[in-house]
Motif scaffolding. Sequence first.
Motif, PDB file in Angstrom:
ATOM      1  N   GLN A   1       0.852  -1.192   0.000  1.00  0.00           N
ATOM      2  CA  GLN A   1       0.000   0.000   0.000  1.00  0.00           C
ATOM      3  C   GLN A   1       0.888   1.242   0.000  1.00  0.00           C
ATOM      4  N   ILE A   2       0.747   2.036  -1.020  1.00  0.00           N
ATOM      5  CA  ILE A   2       1.546   3.249  -1.171  1.00  0.00           C
ATOM      6  C   ILE A   2       0.593   4.430  -1.215  1.00  0.00           C
ATOM      7  N   ASP A   3       0.872   5.424  -0.437  1.00  0.00           N
ATOM      8  CA  ASP A   3       0.053   6.637  -0.411  1.00  0.00           C
ATOM      9  C   ASP A   3       0.177   7.316  -1.775  1.00  0.00           C
TER      10      ASP A   3
ATOM     11  N   ARG B   1      -3.414  -9.499  -2.425  1.00  0.00           N
ATOM     12  CA  ARG B   1      -2.396  -8.487  -2.725  1.00  0.00           C
ATOM     13  C   ARG B   1      -2.571  -7.966  -4.154  1.00  0.00           C
ATOM     14  N   PHE B   2      -2.926  -8.858  -5.085  1.00  0.00           N
ATOM     15  CA  PHE B   2      -3.160  -8.438  -6.465  1.00  0.00           C
ATOM     16  C   PHE B   2      -4.342  -7.477  -6.534  1.00  0.00           C
ATOM     17  N   GLN B   3      -5.435  -7.810  -5.874  1.00  0.00           N
ATOM     18  CA  GLN B   3      -6.609  -6.939  -5.887  1.00  0.00           C
ATOM     19  C   GLN B   3      -6.278  -5.575  -5.275  1.00  0.00           C
ATOM     20  N   GLN B   4      -5.469  -5.583  -4.245  1.00  0.00           N
ATOM     21  CA  GLN B   4      -5.030  -4.326  -3.630  1.00  0.00           C
ATOM     22  C   GLN B   4      -4.202  -3.521  -4.629  1.00  0.00           C
ATOM     23  N   LEU B   5      -3.356  -4.199  -5.389  1.00  0.00           N
ATOM     24  CA  LEU B   5      -2.538  -3.532  -6.399  1.00  0.00           C
ATOM     25  C   LEU B   5      -3.413  -2.907  -7.483  1.00  0.00           C
ATOM     26  N   VAL B   6      -4.436  -3.617  -7.925  1.00  0.00           N
ATOM     27  CA  VAL B   6      -5.358  -3.074  -8.929  1.00  0.00           C
ATOM     28  C   VAL B   6      -5.992  -1.788  -8.391  1.00  0.00           C
ATOM     29  N   ARG B   7      -6.477  -1.840  -7.145  1.00  0.00           N
ATOM     30  CA  ARG B   7      -7.103  -0.651  -6.547  1.00  0.00           C
ATOM     31  C   ARG B   7      -6.102   0.507  -6.434  1.00  0.00           C
ATOM     32  N   GLN B   8      -4.876   0.180  -6.118  1.00  0.00           N
ATOM     33  CA  GLN B   8      -3.849   1.212  -5.969  1.00  0.00           C
ATOM     34  C   GLN B   8      -3.508   1.862  -7.307  1.00  0.00           C
ATOM     35  N   VAL B   9      -3.331   1.056  -8.339  1.00  0.00           N
ATOM     36  CA  VAL B   9      -3.038   1.593  -9.669  1.00  0.00           C
ATOM     37  C   VAL B   9      -4.207   2.469 -10.127  1.00  0.00           C
TER      38      VAL B   9
END
Length: 188
Positions: free
Chosen positions: A66-68, A120-128
Amino acid sequence: MKNEEPPAKERILLAAEELFAENGFDATPTSRIAERANVPKGLVHYYFRRKADLLGALIKRLPAEQIDPALVVVPGDIAESLRRLVSELDARLARSRMLSHLLWREADTHRAVRDALNERFQQLVRQVRAVILAAGEGDVAVADVDSAAGLLALAVSYRHSVARHGAAELMERELNFIADALMARPVT
């Protein structure tokens, strides 16, 4: 000043990570983990009732992805924002390259690992998606953002799954392609 040895639980986790990466989860007995960690075998079972519990503890050791968005977003510049995001994700992966490799390999045979990596992949999609929306300043179609976020998350995940093979170069062409495609169409 004398270097202190890590606590036994930490030594067990480090030994398990190394041995699982070298030999695979199924081919690594807990007795070998205890030997590498320089602890009695019973102590491994004291901290980790089952060998699968060691794998669960290792999953939790992956660095947070998770990156701000405020740290990476350049308003109006999707390509640079994505470049910064991917660079930050790569830096975090570099701190856990062996662990990441191990978990990607074990995902095929261990549901808990597969589920954790999927989350973690789903979190990455949301982050992108959040980075694209913030950088695009409302000038991109949401449906296109969703597609772009999924594609970039797949590309980043793939790179991280094979990172030990030297596939960690920044995806300059891909990032520019996604940014150009998002900005080429009018918002609908």
